[in-house]
Design a protein around this motif. Structure first.
Motif, short mmCIF file in Angstrom:
data_model
loop_
_atom_site.label_atom_id
_atom_site.label_comp_id
_atom_site.label_asym_id
_atom_site.label_seq_id
_atom_site.Cartn_x
_atom_site.Cartn_y
_atom_site.Cartn_z
N THR A 37 67.93 62.91 75.86
CA THR A 37 66.93 62.21 75.28
C THR A 37 66.17 63.20 74.24
O THR A 37 65.33 62.29 73.38
CB THR A 37 65.90 61.89 76.46
OG1 THR A 37 65.76 63.13 77.25
CG2 THR A 37 66.68 60.84 77.19
N GLY A 38 66.12 64.14 74.27
CA GLY A 38 65.76 65.17 73.20
C GLY A 38 66.06 64.86 71.61
O GLY A 38 65.04 65.04 70.86
N ALA A 39 67.09 64.17 71.59
CA ALA A 39 67.41 63.93 70.06
C ALA A 39 66.60 62.72 69.58
O ALA A 39 66.52 62.67 68.35
CB ALA A 39 68.97 63.52 70.42
N ALA A 40 65.97 62.05 70.44
CA ALA A 40 65.04 61.24 69.91
C ALA A 40 63.75 61.72 69.24
O ALA A 40 63.26 60.91 68.32
CB ALA A 40 64.33 60.27 70.96
N ALA A 41 63.40 63.05 69.33
CA ALA A 41 62.37 63.61 68.95
C ALA A 41 62.64 64.13 67.43
O ALA A 41 61.52 64.56 66.81
CB ALA A 41 61.74 64.67 69.76
N PHE A 42 63.83 63.95 67.16
CA PHE A 42 64.14 64.81 65.79
C PHE A 42 65.06 63.91 65.08
O PHE A 42 65.82 63.13 65.38
CB PHE A 42 64.76 66.11 66.14
CG PHE A 42 64.06 66.96 66.96
CD1 PHE A 42 63.02 67.93 66.43
CD2 PHE A 42 64.15 67.18 68.29
CE1 PHE A 42 62.44 68.79 67.11
CE2 PHE A 42 63.59 68.04 69.21
CZ PHE A 42 62.33 68.81 68.41
N PRO A 43 64.93 64.12 63.49
CA PRO A 43 66.02 63.44 62.68
C PRO A 43 67.08 64.17 63.04
O PRO A 43 67.44 65.10 63.41
CB PRO A 43 65.36 63.62 61.33
CG PRO A 43 64.10 64.50 61.33
CD PRO A 43 63.92 64.87 62.84
N SER A 91 59.99 69.90 73.42
CA SER A 91 60.20 68.56 73.07
C SER A 91 60.28 67.47 74.17
O SER A 91 59.85 66.50 74.14
CB SER A 91 61.74 68.55 72.28
OG SER A 91 62.61 68.60 72.99
N HIS A 92 60.86 68.02 75.32
CA HIS A 92 61.10 67.20 76.64
C HIS A 92 59.47 67.00 77.04
O HIS A 92 59.21 65.71 77.71
CB HIS A 92 62.10 67.65 77.51
CG HIS A 92 63.47 67.23 77.08
ND1 HIS A 92 64.03 66.18 77.36
CD2 HIS A 92 64.42 68.36 76.61
CE1 HIS A 92 65.14 66.11 76.79
NE2 HIS A 92 65.44 67.58 76.54
N SER A 93 58.89 68.02 77.15
CA SER A 93 57.46 67.95 77.47
C SER A 93 56.82 66.86 76.78
O SER A 93 55.92 65.94 77.42
CB SER A 93 56.78 69.36 77.68
OG SER A 93 57.24 70.16 78.38
N ARG A 94 56.76 67.10 75.62
CA ARG A 94 56.08 65.81 74.65
C ARG A 94 56.71 64.51 74.86
O ARG A 94 55.85 63.76 75.04
CB ARG A 94 56.44 66.17 73.20
CG ARG A 94 55.49 67.51 72.57
CD ARG A 94 55.91 67.67 71.15
NE ARG A 94 54.98 68.80 70.86
CZ ARG A 94 55.12 69.38 69.47
NH1 ARG A 94 56.07 68.94 68.78
NH2 ARG A 94 54.61 70.41 69.29
N LEU A 95 57.92 64.30 75.22
CA LEU A 95 58.31 62.86 75.47
C LEU A 95 57.85 62.73 76.97
O LEU A 95 57.43 61.47 76.88
CB LEU A 95 59.77 63.06 75.58
CG LEU A 95 60.76 63.22 74.00
CD1 LEU A 95 62.05 63.48 74.22
CD2 LEU A 95 60.33 61.94 73.33
N ALA A 96 57.81 63.56 77.68
CA ALA A 96 57.22 63.22 79.25
C ALA A 96 55.80 62.40 79.03
O ALA A 96 55.26 61.84 79.65
CB ALA A 96 57.23 64.49 80.00
N ILE A 97 55.08 63.35 78.23
CA ILE A 97 53.66 63.13 78.08
C ILE A 97 53.24 61.83 77.16
O ILE A 97 52.58 61.04 77.65
CB ILE A 97 52.73 64.32 77.68
CG1 ILE A 97 52.83 65.63 78.38
CG2 ILE A 97 51.38 63.81 77.22
CD1 ILE A 97 52.43 66.84 77.95
N THR A 98 53.85 61.79 76.06
CA THR A 98 53.90 60.83 75.08
C THR A 98 54.17 59.27 75.54
O THR A 98 53.97 58.46 75.28
CB THR A 98 54.18 61.04 73.96
OG1 THR A 98 55.62 61.19 73.75
CG2 THR A 98 53.36 62.16 72.97
N GLN A 99 55.47 59.51 76.35
CA GLN A 99 56.09 58.00 76.75
C GLN A 99 55.82 57.83 78.28
O GLN A 99 56.43 57.02 78.70
CB GLN A 99 57.44 58.21 76.53
CG GLN A 99 57.80 58.25 74.90
CD GLN A 99 59.54 58.54 74.81
OE1 GLN A 99 60.25 58.59 75.95
NE2 GLN A 99 59.69 58.36 73.70
N ALA A 100 55.05 58.73 78.69
CA ALA A 100 54.68 58.70 80.24
C ALA A 100 55.84 58.45 80.98
O ALA A 100 55.91 57.59 81.87
CB ALA A 100 53.85 57.58 80.51
N ASN A 101 56.98 59.41 80.93
CA ASN A 101 58.28 59.24 81.32
C ASN A 101 58.50 60.47 82.15
O ASN A 101 58.84 61.37 81.68
CB ASN A 101 59.27 59.34 80.30
CG ASN A 101 60.63 58.96 80.66
OD1 ASN A 101 61.04 58.95 81.92
ND2 ASN A 101 61.67 58.75 79.92
#
Length: 127
Positions: A37-43, A91-101
């Protein structure tokens, strides 16, 4: 201690070989479907560059110590992978916070564990 370091190096090499091959060959959609899922945060070019770095580090984890040429490169490869893990944690922390995942927090925990193994190898091989 040498045996424990070799086991850690081989485990890291196997993990990052699989990760590097996946990131260098799969589309972003396929990476997401397989749990990267970390791939979602980057081009995609950034993901591919990370894959290349991981694959180079795989060689660095094993070959220098195996052939006894520039063996300190093994420790430096582990340092490089530790840096990659810091980026993954962020990047995974940001995804957890921004997507509430909340599932992303498990990825952060896995990144922390891998980071710890990288630090173990780096400390053991650079001392």
């Amino acid at each position: 201690m040498n045996t424990a370091l070799w086991i850690a190096q081989i485990l890291l090499a196997a993990l990052f070989l699989v990760s590097g091959i996946a990131k260098s060959t799969m589309s972003t959609e396929r990476l997401l479907a397989t749990g990267q899922t970390g791939a979602a945060a980057f081009p995609l070019p950034v993901v591919r560059l990370t894959a290349i770095c991981e694959l180079i580090a795989v060689v660095g984890l094993i070959v220098p110590r195996l052939v006894d040429i520039a063996p300190s490169l093994t420790g430096w490869a582990a340092v490089g992978l530790a840096v990659v893990m810091v980026g993954a944690m962020i990047s995974h922390s940001r995804l957890a916070i921004t997507q509430a995942n909340s599932a992303e927090w498990r990825n952060v925990a896995a990144n922390v564990a891998i980071f710890a193994v990288c630090v173990f190898v780096a400390a053991g091989r650079l001392s």
